[in-house]
Design an enzyme around this catalytic site. Structure first.
Site, PDB file in Angstrom:
ATOM      1  N   GLU A   1       0.819  -1.221   0.000  1.00 52.56           N
ATOM      2  CA  GLU A   1       0.000   0.000   0.000  1.00 52.56           C
ATOM      3  C   GLU A   1       0.851   1.268   0.000  1.00 52.56           C
ATOM      4  OE1 GLU A   1      -2.829  -0.518   3.185  1.00 52.56           O
ATOM      5  OE2 GLU A   1      -4.068  -1.825   1.956  1.00 52.56           O
TER       6      GLU A   1
ATOM      7  N   GLU B   1      -6.095  -8.404  -0.758  1.00 54.28           N
ATOM      8  CA  GLU B   1      -6.615  -8.535   0.611  1.00 54.28           C
ATOM      9  C   GLU B   1      -8.124  -8.357   0.556  1.00 54.28           C
ATOM     10  OE1 GLU B   1      -4.565  -5.806   3.228  1.00 54.28           O
ATOM     11  OE2 GLU B   1      -2.603  -6.436   2.505  1.00 54.28           O
TER      12      GLU B   1
HETATM   13  C1  GAL Z   1      -4.279  -3.308   4.989  1.00 60.37           C
HETATM   14  C2  GAL Z   1      -2.840  -3.745   5.033  1.00 60.37           C
HETATM   15  C3  GAL Z   1      -2.687  -5.061   5.770  1.00 60.37           C
HETATM   16  C4  GAL Z   1      -3.425  -5.022   7.064  1.00 60.37           C
HETATM   17  C5  GAL Z   1      -4.864  -4.674   6.816  1.00 60.37           C
HETATM   18  C6  GAL Z   1      -5.693  -4.629   8.080  1.00 60.37           C
HETATM   19  O1  GAL Z   1      -4.398  -1.973   4.662  1.00 60.37           O
HETATM   20  O2  GAL Z   1      -2.313  -3.890   3.753  1.00 60.37           O
HETATM   21  O3  GAL Z   1      -1.320  -5.309   6.020  1.00 60.37           O
HETATM   22  O4  GAL Z   1      -2.822  -4.107   7.900  1.00 60.37           O
HETATM   23  O5  GAL Z   1      -4.934  -3.407   6.208  1.00 60.37           O
HETATM   24  O6  GAL Z   1      -5.308  -3.610   8.928  1.00 60.37           O
END
Ligand code: GAL
Length: 702
Positions: free
Chosen positions: A185, A341
């Site tokens: 990110e 994700e």
């Molecule tokens: C995303 C990040 C993950 C994890 C997730 C939940 O933005 O890429 O590593 O932190 O949020 O917090």
């Protein structure tokens, strides 16, 4: 895979930026489509984000077996494990990761490796304190949390080069490693340290070539801010009265986006050179504004993004996530993408961020990703962490590894998606309407909102949501995108535009397209300098109106009468329109400009232009506008989709794959244009298709 040439440009002081010349010169060329399903040997990418380093090795085998049982065929690993891979400067240990990759591979699970630069080791900060980013007040962050490095730090460049080179060399021939996610990110925090200032000065020098050109473009005559040397140029850092030159601030935003791109390019170049057989992506953030993804994504093979729907207040408001999907797809020429994700449970750091949702709703959200063009999904994360900041961020499994309802959901979707893969393969999203997102206008609007409550993204949603409520598929386009595939383009708040965009929109309307423009359009040139033409400036001929007066709506007391007889509350801004060639569709309802035009329609050459001089809180207002514009552009609407139910379509040749997604806790019925067959059961469905609470129907037909 595309090849890139890189050159290193050094700033006035010590900072260097790596610029991809291919990325710059390929502005108008569509990238080669990357077929994700092909890349995964014909299987839909179905996975989880896995952190083996945080669990006893004795548990890995059981994890892999449970993953395989759930249909998981890919994991992403490694993106926060820098210190485990390089415990001391220049000393590497990949043995633990080799073992994890091998064990997973024995279960048919392949790996996407994250480069770990988002979370640098404590020893790196201790040895090179200058790698830490500096905030706008001049204070450096310290070790802790993550993403606190400065993308202009030469020491961080060296450290990045070392770890990425070592990883690429080590894993380049590992057949189980199918690709790379660069960093995690990218995009913030912005850094205001001397290295960043020098890099910005060098960026300005490359862009303007002479100080005279810069001083004139930025209007530094104002308040006597003329620069006599490049080294005097500041950053938009903390100043009294929190103000900096808006032209400088817009260039800083562009520079920041370019620097983020350059940092990604630094890693992409290493990976391409050393491991050319492995694909490259980055996990992005949907509608995150600080990076122009349409530029950044020229340097990766396919788009991936991180999808967390519970950030929406109302889970039935599916369009918040829908727009993010469509923007991500549009940021790389509408090519199918991957979710790196996908939310698998409720999220939380110190507190839980959302409300708990049933596992069945997480299934609907997973299907929403597919419906909008995802050909791969990795859930975040395999198991909730026992440690650290994210103890409250639920993975598929909880810390106890119990086969909970989310695991059952993941297993169900895993089976269903593999069954659907032959149908989904090579299908894409094709839309008749496009929403134009202008990074320049969005940044300029953030720099000077004009009205405190003015929100560019809310304007995007006003129109986007109305199109989706009417069952219309929407693509997101950027100023460099081609518009030739669309009948309708909606371009909210085009505050900043350059000649190329103005010409492109004229060509679109001239050849028969329908364009919707809104208040605050044509106000500024590409330097964020106000035009000296009558508003809406370069769009005045298209809109067929002149604007000699406007009213920033501080008190939200205006209303608009029309389209039709209805009265709608109006907010944010009133452009009081003087029609030249345009026809009036609605007027203002109150105050000293009651009865003056608020919305107009103008024929320009073969096309039509709507100018909407205000914003409303009323969704019905936008439904009316969309219906007018859709009529003009011959786009069919479906006005009867129940609230909280989404209709989304993928197409393959003449075959349609229709997703009917019910985000509500009640059973619903969605009327469709024809009867389709259920793609999972093979049975016919009625035209009024029933969709149970928190469920989805995947249908197919011609
Ligand atoms: C995303 C990040 C993950 C994890 C997730 C939940 O933005 O890429 O590593 O932190 O949020 O917090």
């Amino acid at each position: 895979m595309m090849r890139f040439n890189f050159k290193v440009i050094c700033g006035l002081a010590s900072a260097c930026i790596v610029i991809s010349s291919a990325a710059r010169s390929q502005q108008a060329t569509a990238p080669k489509p990357f077929d994700l399903i092909e890349w995964n040997d014909g299987k839909f990418i179905y996975g989880a984000d896995y952190y083996p380093e945080a669990w006893p090795e004795s548990q890995w085998e059981k994890d892999a077996a449970m993953m395989r049982e759930a249909g998981i065929n890919v994991v992403r690993m490694g993106e926060f494990a820098w210190v485990k891979m390089e415990p001391q400067e220049g000393h590497f240990d990949f043995a633990w990761l080799d073992r994890a990759i091998e064990l997973l591979s024995a279960h048919g699970i392949r790996t996407v490796l994250g480069t770990p630069t988002a979370s640098p080791p404590a020893w790196l900060y201790a040895k090179y304190p200058g790698i830490a980013a500096m905030d706008a007040t001049g204070v450096r962050y310290r070790f802790g949390s993550r993403r606190n490095y400065c993308i202009h730090s030469p020491d961080f460049f060296s450290a990045t080069t070392r770890i990425v080179t070592a990883m690429a060399e080590h894993f380049k021939s590992n057949a189980a490693v199918i690709g790379w996610q660069i960093d995690n990110e990218l995009g913030n925090p912005k850094c205001y340290d001397p290295a960043s200032q020098a890099a910005f000065q060098a960026w300005c020098q490359r862009k303007y070539r002479s100080l005279d050109a810069l001083n004139s473009a930025w209007g530094t005559v104002f308040w006597g801010h003329t620069f006599e040397s490049w080294a005097e140029i500041p950053l938009p850092w903390n100043t009294p009265f929190a103000t900096s030159n808006p032209s400088l601030a817009l260039d800083f935003d562009r520079f920041w986006s370019d620097s983020t791109h350059a940092y990604l390019d630094l890693q992409a170049a290493l990976l391409r050179r050393i491991a050319p057989g492995q694909a490259i992506t980055h996990n992005e953030m949907g509608t995150f504004p600080d990076v122009d993804y349409s530029d950044l994504n020229r340097s990766i093979d396919f788009v991936a993004w991180d999808n967390y729907p519970t950030f929406q207040k109302d889970y039935a408001q599916y369009a918040g996530v829908g727009l993010a999907h469509d923007l991500m797809r549009g940021s790389k020429s509408n090519q199918n993408f991957m979710i790196m994700e996908q939310q698998a449970g409720d999220g939380g750091w110190s507190v839980f961020f959302g409300r708990q949702a049933p596992a069945s709703l997480y299934r609907v959200w997973a299907y929403q990703s597919v419906a909008h063009g995802a050909d791969g999904i990795c859930y975040f994360r395999w198991r909730t962490s026992r440690f650290g900041t994210e103890q409250y961020w639920e993975g598929i499994l909880d810390q106890d590894s119990y086969r909970n309802s989310r695991y059952a959901m993941v297993s169900q979707v895993g089976k269903e998606l593999q069954q659907l893969t032959p149908l989904l393969r090579e299908s894409t999203v094709a839309s008749p309407a496009a929403l134009l997102v202008s990074p320049d206008s969005r940044w300029a609007q953030q720099i000077q909102p004009g009205v405190e409550d003015f929100d560019y993204d809310r304007q995007l949603h006003d129109y986007y949501d109305a199109l989706r409520r009417a069952g219309v598929s929407v693509d997101v386009v950027f100023p460099t995108s081609s518009l030739s595939a669309y009948r309708l383009v909606i371009a909210p708040v085009l505050l900043v535009s350059d000649r190329a965009l103005v010409d492109k929109l004229h060509a679109f309307v001239g050849s028969g397209g329908t364009l919707v423009l809104t208040f605050r359009s044509g106000v500024k040139d590409e330097h964020n300098v106000v035009t000296d033409q009558t508003l809406p400036g370069a769009f005045a001929d298209l809109a067929g109106v002149a604007i000699h007066e406007f009213d920033p709506q501080v008190n939200e007391e205006q209303e608009v009468v029309g389209p039709g007889e209805s009265r709608f509350p109006a907010r944010t801004w009133s452009d009081i329109l003087s029609p030249r060639t345009a026809r009036v569709l609605a007027t203002f309802g109150k105050g000293y400009y009651a009865d003056k035009p608020a919305i107009t329609e103008n024929q320009w050459r073969k096309g039509w232009v709507y100018y909407v001089g205000t914003e409303s809180k009323s969704p019905l207002f936008y439904d009316r506008l969309i219906s007018l514009a859709a009529n003009r552009s011959r786009i069919a609407l479906n006005a009867h989709i129940p609230a909280g139910v989404e209709l989304a379509v993928r197409q393959k040749g003449g075959t349609k794959i229709v997703f009917v997604l019910n985000y509500t806790g009640t059973d619903q019925t969605a009327p469709l244009d024809e009867a389709y067959q259920n793609a999972l059961t093979g049975r016919p469905e009625p035209m009024d298709v029933p969709v149970p609470a928190y469920d989805v129907k995947v249908l197919t037909g011609q």
